[in-house]
Design a protein around this motif. Structure first.
Motif, mmCIF file in Angstrom:
data_model
loop_
_atom_site.group_PDB
_atom_site.id
_atom_site.type_symbol
_atom_site.label_atom_id
_atom_site.label_comp_id
_atom_site.label_asym_id
_atom_site.label_seq_id
_atom_site.Cartn_x
_atom_site.Cartn_y
_atom_site.Cartn_z
ATOM 1 N N THR A 82 1.343 7.066 -6.566
ATOM 2 C CA THR A 82 0.247 7.991 -6.865
ATOM 3 C C THR A 82 0.610 9.443 -6.595
ATOM 4 O OG1 THR A 82 -0.653 7.619 -4.641
ATOM 5 C CG2 THR A 82 -1.550 6.281 -6.432
ATOM 6 N N PHE A 137 2.140 1.883 -3.390
ATOM 7 C CA PHE A 137 1.096 2.455 -4.239
ATOM 8 C C PHE A 137 0.941 3.946 -3.965
ATOM 9 C CE2 PHE A 137 -3.308 3.782 -4.855
ATOM 10 C CZ PHE A 137 -3.491 3.473 -6.185
ATOM 11 N N GLN A 162 -9.404 6.486 -1.966
ATOM 12 C CA GLN A 162 -9.535 5.806 -0.692
ATOM 13 C C GLN A 162 -8.214 5.729 0.061
ATOM 14 O OE1 GLN A 162 -12.399 4.732 0.764
ATOM 15 N NE2 GLN A 162 -13.425 5.734 -0.941
ATOM 16 N N ILE A 163 -7.109 5.604 -0.680
ATOM 17 C CA ILE A 163 -5.802 5.401 -0.052
ATOM 18 C C ILE A 163 -5.051 6.706 0.147
ATOM 19 C CG2 ILE A 163 -3.535 4.340 -0.333
ATOM 20 C CD1 ILE A 163 -4.848 2.028 -1.707
ATOM 21 N N LYS A 164 -5.071 7.573 -0.854
ATOM 22 C CA LYS A 164 -4.256 8.786 -0.818
ATOM 23 C C LYS A 164 -4.572 9.696 0.373
ATOM 24 C CE LYS A 164 -1.263 11.691 -2.607
ATOM 25 N NZ LYS A 164 -1.398 12.781 -1.647
ATOM 26 N N VAL A 177 -11.028 5.467 -7.759
ATOM 27 C CA VAL A 177 -11.614 5.115 -6.459
ATOM 28 C C VAL A 177 -10.533 4.633 -5.500
ATOM 29 C CG1 VAL A 177 -13.143 3.502 -5.281
ATOM 30 C CG2 VAL A 177 -13.886 4.582 -7.403
ATOM 31 N N LEU A 178 -9.631 3.791 -5.992
ATOM 32 C CA LEU A 178 -8.548 3.284 -5.150
ATOM 33 C C LEU A 178 -7.670 4.423 -4.654
ATOM 34 C CD1 LEU A 178 -7.252 0.717 -4.023
ATOM 35 C CD2 LEU A 178 -5.843 0.599 -6.092
ATOM 36 N N TYR A 179 -7.371 5.353 -5.545
ATOM 37 C CA TYR A 179 -6.550 6.504 -5.170
ATOM 38 C C TYR A 179 -7.249 7.360 -4.122
ATOM 39 C CZ TYR A 179 -4.207 11.006 -5.481
ATOM 40 O OH TYR A 179 -3.568 12.172 -5.178
ATOM 41 N N ILE A 224 0.830 -1.199 0.000
ATOM 42 C CA ILE A 224 0.000 0.000 0.000
ATOM 43 C C ILE A 224 0.868 1.254 0.000
ATOM 44 C CG2 ILE A 224 -1.664 1.333 1.344
ATOM 45 C CD1 ILE A 224 -2.940 -1.239 2.217
ATOM 46 N N GLY A 279 -11.783 2.514 -11.435
ATOM 47 C CA GLY A 279 -11.199 1.725 -10.361
ATOM 48 C C GLY A 279 -9.954 2.371 -9.779
ATOM 49 N N VAL A 280 -9.077 2.874 -10.659
ATOM 50 C CA VAL A 280 -7.862 3.556 -10.193
ATOM 51 C C VAL A 280 -8.228 4.815 -9.419
ATOM 52 C CG1 VAL A 280 -5.793 4.785 -10.926
ATOM 53 C CG2 VAL A 280 -6.402 2.629 -12.018
ATOM 54 N N LYS A 320 -6.007 9.284 -12.233
ATOM 55 C CA LYS A 320 -6.577 9.333 -10.887
ATOM 56 C C LYS A 320 -7.572 10.481 -10.729
ATOM 57 C CE LYS A 320 -2.460 11.745 -9.143
ATOM 58 N NZ LYS A 320 -1.256 11.593 -8.303
#
Length: 223
Positions: free
Chosen positions: A9, A5, A142-144, A138-140, A2, A135-136, A76
């Protein structure tokens, strides 16, 4: 993983990486379309009726990606404009593939690639390309935000186009050190819904529910 990632990003994904990913997705889409019509189970299956059509499909897809520049968007921060580019890219390349198929059929008397497979592939690749970008994103999203707990929290009054533009402007540039945590809007039909993962609240909501210990909240009016 993570953490890796998150570090990736922090910079924008190179365009050639997005273009390569689109080509890979186009290949997977063609394989799925062939499986759907049982091309691999045909008695006359050989590399001519698979690899040559695949080469034609990828050639048209690749050129359409270049022409429409569907790969140049910051993945993103995917927007509706990116979806429109994908649609134009797939539509134009599919039309070109159908023209080649028609010319081949009328000159040889057999199909290079059946129109049903071409259209099915067009539908699948559109879904996959759009899903990949969403998807990228949403993932960004949530994590960023978890990377820096010191981000100053922002509440935007107005969940319309102006509010979305303000949100994107703030989050695209890390130097602002801002994170949008909520929208406020007096439009009852919007309240309770979300815009790009951020919930919309009524204007009379108690702002104390957003305040954490030692955190500062700014309110931006975007109407």
């Amino acid at each position: 993983m993570i953490n890796q990632f998150i570090r990736v990003t922090q910079n924008h994904t190179p365009r050639w990486v997005v273009l390569l990913a689109d080509i890979v997705i186009s290949t997977v889409s063609f394989l799925l379309a062939c499986f759907f019509f049982d091309y691999f189970g045909a008695d006359n299956f050989n590399r001519f009726n698979f690899f040559y059509p695949l080469a034609v499909v990828l050639l048209f897809r690749f050129n359409s990606f270049l022409i429409t520049k569907s790969y140049i968007g910051i993945i993103k921060y995917t927007s509706t404009q990116d979806a429109i580019r994908i649609f134009y890219a797939v539509a134009s390349s599919t039309l070109g593939i159908l023209v080649v198929e028609a010319l081949y059929y009328f000159s040889v008397g057999s199909h290079l690639l059946k129109p049903s497979v071409i259209l099915t592939d067009a539908f699948i690749v559109t879904v996959l390309l759009s899903g990949f970008r969403i998807g990228v994103k949403v993932l960004y999203s949530q994590i960023k935000p978890s990377e820096n707990s010191n981000n100053r929290k922002i509440i935007i009054y107005g969940a319309g186009e102006a509010g979305v533009l303000v949100k994107r402007s703030l989050e695209r540039d890390p130097k602002w050190n801002r994170k949008v945590i909520a929208f406020l809007d007096d439009n009852v039909s919007l309240q309770g819904k979300s815009v790009e993962g951020v919930k919309i609240y009524p204007p009379d909501v108690d702002l104390k529910i957003f305040a954490a210990k030692g955190s500062e909240i700014e309110l931006i009016i975007a109407i």
